[in-house]
Write a protein that holds these residues in place. Structure first.
Motif, PDB file in Angstrom:
ATOM      1  N   ARG A  85      -9.601  -0.174  -0.757  1.00  0.00           N
ATOM      2  CA  ARG A  85      -8.216   0.276  -0.610  1.00  0.00           C
ATOM      3  C   ARG A  85      -8.140   1.526   0.263  1.00  0.00           C
ATOM      4  O   ARG A  85      -7.206   1.697   1.033  1.00  0.00           O
ATOM      5  CB  ARG A  85      -7.627   0.557  -1.994  1.00  0.00           C
ATOM      6  N   ARG A 132       5.129  -2.646  -5.911  1.00  0.00           N
ATOM      7  CA  ARG A 132       3.919  -3.467  -6.094  1.00  0.00           C
ATOM      8  C   ARG A 132       4.151  -4.624  -7.059  1.00  0.00           C
ATOM      9  O   ARG A 132       3.740  -5.747  -6.810  1.00  0.00           O
ATOM     10  CB  ARG A 132       2.763  -2.587  -6.575  1.00  0.00           C
ATOM     11  N   GLN A 161       0.835  -1.209   0.000  1.00  0.00           N
ATOM     12  CA  GLN A 161       0.000   0.000   0.000  1.00  0.00           C
ATOM     13  C   GLN A 161       0.869   1.257   0.000  1.00  0.00           C
ATOM     14  O   GLN A 161       0.592   2.215  -0.704  1.00  0.00           O
ATOM     15  CB  GLN A 161      -0.918  -0.023   1.233  1.00  0.00           C
ATOM     16  N   TYR A 181      -4.406  -5.734  -5.570  1.00  0.00           N
ATOM     17  CA  TYR A 181      -3.279  -5.024  -6.194  1.00  0.00           C
ATOM     18  C   TYR A 181      -2.844  -5.569  -7.556  1.00  0.00           C
ATOM     19  O   TYR A 181      -1.879  -5.076  -8.127  1.00  0.00           O
ATOM     20  CB  TYR A 181      -2.087  -5.009  -5.227  1.00  0.00           C
TER      21      TYR A 181
END
Length: 953
Positions: A636, A435, A429, A465
């Motif tokens: 999110r 990521r 995050q 993600y």
């Protein structure tokens, strides 16, 4: 007189069960008996005198018939006898008989046997009568030149105590001992002589030290310890002397004795705050921790390092030693490792974080290869948390740490894997650039995850993600691989049917009959039982979870499939591919629903999970923009809000810590220059040697609060009534593991009370150490009796008992006064502590004892009530302030505390404000307490019940 100078007196255990012998029979044994019977009789006389009997008639008998004997046991007993026997008449004059005793001891001081000489000199240290000592002085002086070191060292002690108590008997003692010290070779004698000079004539001690300061390293460790103490005391009293002795302290850091090194390092820190001195002391502490085998020593020295770190000026010096501190991780003890990691984490900076991470990564890999030790899992968890903290504070390190840690997602230890998952969730995050790496690594380890809880978390991260088309396809592939052949129900039935037919043919006979017609045992039945377990092992992970009846993971899978399907629809323009992907996702959900309703799983699917999967099916069938927004954005944002709140809380706590450590100086505060400080101004500092000695003796004085009610009088418990013949009250002094009862007993009658005994008994995990001795109380006299009680655990303890006594001249039985109960407050043993939410939940599930307390109070505000409970139970609120801020009609909070015996106590406060009853309505609700032991849960519940009723607004 300081605590170090008190003379240690002889303590004797007295058996109370035997009947005391008569004076006539004792006299007979002492006069006419053989050596053995004289020894036994003398022992009985000593015990009777200790119990308060006077026995004046036996004094001359012992002088005539026992004192001339040369038996060593008799001589030892006589030393004790002369220590305790009354040596003066009631008007304070010395008894004439003592002149004979004095002469006997003069002969003993000239005895050829060195043990008799030495033990006699030790006995003279305890005498408080100058008239007895005066004739012995020449003999004592002569002992300083005896050939044996045992005699010489005891002669030094005797001269020291006589000089301190009666200086006129030996006014030249310091000079005499200084000359003795210069010529002495034995280490123990030198130590005693030097110790005397420190306390009697410090200047002479310094003169001697200055002549041999370069040879200090060659001295024995006992003498080195005394030299360290002298240097500390001199520099403490006169700071200008520091430069003179600091080199000597530096040299003592290299001593071969760990005790000397430890004391020298502690002294060096107090003498100098120069970075080189702090570094040398810290390095010395680290070496001690690594070389010492005792874990308690390691923890004590680690505490000293942590104390050093608390000083802002020293922290920077210690930062350069982080890598040395990490060498302590080679210790197998978990507590030592925990403290070391915490210290390293507090000291880490951008300069050394890279090296720290490399070491921690090596340690993590090492835990994989270690044969499973009970603490290995916990240590791995600690390492994961430390690496997590490093990555949060230094984001550049995250890329190095993540690949190593993600291997642990497939770990059999769920706690370590859960910590890794939490870390990965935060990293993915926070760090956009990582990521791709995290998703790639997650897809690699996904099929190997063994725990359903970790599997659920990994599914969520992948669903949230995965943003590219290839990643989304990979997730779908992994899910299909993990689920196995679909539809699940049909394939499972086929599988069972296909495997059962041959089995039936093989084993139907042996299963029915355990012995065949030929009389042999049928072994094929073992084959049929092993087949299903093999089949279960071969199952894909997700299919296994579902067949075990864990359908919560199915609800999580449905959410993940919905997210990636909605994202796939947005990414891919071809209608055919969109429909194909969505249909595949819907098929997976439908087949799971079908499985849940069938009888194949061990537990059927719950209604909640059915609702969740049905909702996801509906969302995919309609594909509305609102749902797309909720699934792909709102989730999110919720995580982002939670992480930012957590980060803010951490920063706030760090800020509070740094504020505590920063010493603020007001603009008009005077500046103290060391060179201009007068001697008497330095005395305000506490003497570390004296403090540590008092702590070892258990005499540490707690600073009393400014509140007058916090004085000792507040802890006095009245045990009997004012009109009782014996009045008693007790002051309860609570130390860490024991309780000292100081009982004042007052005879309120006009009679003499004989054999007045305090009889005590205990309830709970308390144990009476020894029975208090009987007393004889004169009319209207009073006495103090002390009793020790050992405490073994944190639960309500009760001490009860009575006072029994005989009245002189009365023919009646023993009289008895019953005492009130003394309740031990468990708050003295409970301290606030902290733990993670995961640990709290785990303990909450494990602890079997629960105590539910109903809130019954007159407090009208929810927050006030919570603060009141925290104050009265010594517990810490784990629920963050942000979660408790604002106002609504109810509140829930988790509390945690740990006792000094290592017991955990958990509590959950669920309270509400009944608005319908008006603004003045008191708080209502429940407090649930959980603990490992029943006593702890009940005691804490009782404490809450008492405190909430006591409160008054």
């Amino acid at each position: 007189m300081t605590a170090a100078e008190n003379v240690c007196y002889t303590l004797i255990n007295v058996p109370m069960d035997s009947e005391p012998p008569s004076e006539i029979s004792l006299k007979n044994d002492l006069e006419k008996g053989d050596v053995k019977s004289k020894t036994e009789a003398l022992k009985k006389v000593i015990i009777m005198i200790l119990n308060g009997e006077k026995l004046p008639g036996l004094l001359m008998t012992i002088i005539r018939f026992v004192l001339p004997l040369q038996d060593h046991t008799i001589k030892k007993l006589l030393l004790v006898f002369w220590e305790i026997v009354p040596k003066t008449t009631p008007d304070g004059r010395l008894l004439h008989e003592m002149i004979l005793v004095c002469d006997a001891y003069r002969k003993d001081l000239q005895h050829p046997n060195e043990f008799i000489r030495g033990s006699t000199l030790r006995f003279l240290c305890k005498l408080k009568e100058a008239e007895l000592l005066e004739p012995l002085m020449p003999a004592i002086r002569a002992c300083l030149e005896h050939r044996h070191s045992y005699v010489r060292r005891n002669a030094v002690l005797a001269i020291y105590t006589i000089y301190r108590n009666f200086e006129h008997l030996i006014p030249d003692a310091p000079e005499l001992i200084h000359d003795f010290l210069v010529n002495e070779k034995d280490a123990s004698c030198k130590r005693n002589a030097f110790m005397m000079l420190i306390h009697a004539d410090q200047d002479r001690a310094l003169d001697y030290l200055s002549t041999c300061i370069d040879q200090v390293q060659t001295f024995g460790d006992i003498l080195q310890l005394v030299i360290v103490e002298l240097i500390y005391k001199v520099c403490h009293a006169n700071p200008s002397e520091r430069a003179r002795f600091i080199r000597c302290i530096y040299n003592l850091l290299q001593s071969s004795s760990p005790a000397v090194k430890y004391e020298a390092a502690g002294t060096l820190v107090t003498l100098s705050s120069a970075p080189t001195a702090i570094k040398a002391a810290a390095q010395c502490y680290i070496d001690l921790i690594i070389k010492e085998s005792d874990n308690n020593v390691k923890l004590i020295v680690l505490d000293r390092l942590i104390e050093l770190k608390e000083h802002p000026a020293h922290e920077r010096v210690l930062q350069d030693l982080v890598m040395d501190i990490l060498r302590v991780l080679s210790t197998p003890d978990l507590e030592v490792r925990k403290k070391t990691l915490q210290l390293a984490l507090d000291l880490v900076s951008s300069r050394n974080v890279e090296e720290l991470v490399i070491v921690l990564k090596k340690e993590v890999i090492k835990t994989n290869n270690v044969s499973e030790h009970e603490d290995t899992d916990k240590y791995r968890q600690l390492l994961v948390r430390t690496l997590h903290s490093c990555s949060v504070r230094f984001p550049d390190m995250a890329a190095n740490v993540i690949p190593v840690l993600m291997e642990f997602l497939s770990d059999s230890n769920e706690a370590a894997a859960a910590d890794v998952l939490e870390f990965v969730r935060e990293a993915i995050q926070r760090f956009d650039n990582l990521r791709m790496l995290i998703v790639e690594k997650m897809l690699e380890v996904f099929h190997a995850i063994k725990s359903v809880k970790i599997y659920r978390g990994a599914l969520w991260i992948l669903g949230e993600y995965c943003s590219t088309k290839d990643d989304i396809q990979s997730v779908m592939t992994e899910v299909r691989r993990s689920l196995g052949e679909i539809p699940i129900v049909e394939s499972e039935i086929k599988k069972e049917a296909g495997e059962l037919k041959p089995e039936e043919e093989i084993t139907v006979g042996p299963v029915q009959k355990l012995v065949t017609e030929m009389g042999t045992y049928a072994t094929q039945s073992a084959l049929s039982s092993s087949r299903p377990t093999k089949k279960e092992e071969e199952r894909p992970p997700l299919r296994g979870f579902l067949l075990d009846g864990d359908f919560f993971v199915a609800a999580s899978l449905a959410t993940t499939l919905t997210k990636i399907a909605l994202r796939y629809v947005a990414l891919v323009q071809e209608k055919k591919k969109q429909n194909s992907f969505v249909a595949e996702a819907m098929l997976l959900m439908a087949t799971i629903l079908h499985l849940g309703k069938s009888s194949l799983p061990k537990k059927p699917i719950t209604d909640d999970d059915v609702d969740r999967i049905s909702l996801c099916l509906k969302v995919l069938s309609e594909c509305s923009p609102l749902m797309n927004d909720i699934f792909n954005k709102e989730c999110r944002q919720s995580l982002s809000h939670m992480l930012s709140a957590k980060l803010e809380e951490e920063k706030l706590s760090q800020k509070k810590e740094s504020e505590k450590r920063n010493v603020t100086v007001q603009p008009d505060d005077p500046i103290s220059f060391m060179q201009l400080t007068a001697k008497n101004e330095m005395n305000c500092k506490e003497d570390q040697f004296q403090l540590s000695l008092l702590a070892a003796m258990g005499n540490t004085q707690r600073k009393e609060a400014a509140d007058p009610l916090a004085s000792k009088l507040n802890k006095v418990t009245q045990l009997t009534g004012f009109s009782d013949p014996v009045y008693a009250e007790a002051y309860v002094h609570v130390n860490q593991y024991d309780i000292v009862l100081d009982v004042l007993v007052v005879n309120q009658t006009s009679d003499t009370l004989q054999n007045c005994t305090l009889e005590l008994a205990t309830l709970g995990d308390l144990k009476l150490v020894e029975k208090p001795s009987p007393l004889t109380l004169a009319p209207h006299d009073f006495a103090n009796i002390k009793a020790n009680v050992k405490v073994a655990s944190t639960e309500n303890g009760i001490i009860f008992g009575n006072i029994v006594y005989d009245v002189s001249g009365a023919a009646s039985d023993r009289n008895c006064v019953v005492l009130s109960d003394i309740h031990i407050d468990i708050m003295d043993y409970i301290q606030p502590a902290t733990c993670t939410d995961a640990e709290f939940r785990q303990m909450w599930a494990e602890f079997e004892w629960e105590n539910k307390v109903t809130v019954n109070t007159n407090i009208v505000d929810l927050n006030d009530y919570l603060q009141h409970i925290l104050k009265s139970t010594n517990m810490k609120c784990l629920t963050p302030e942000k979660a408790l801020s604002g106002y609504c009609g109810f509140m829930a909070a988790n509390l945690y505390a740990r006792s000094i015996f290592g017991e955990d106590a958990l509590a959950n406060v669920s309270i509400e404000k009944p608005i319908q009853q008006g603004p003045e309505a008191p708080v209502t609700g429940h407090i649930r307490i959980r603990a490992k032991s029943q006593g702890m849960a009940l005691s804490l519940g009782d404490k809450i019940n008492l405190s909430q009723k006591k409160n008054s607004i």
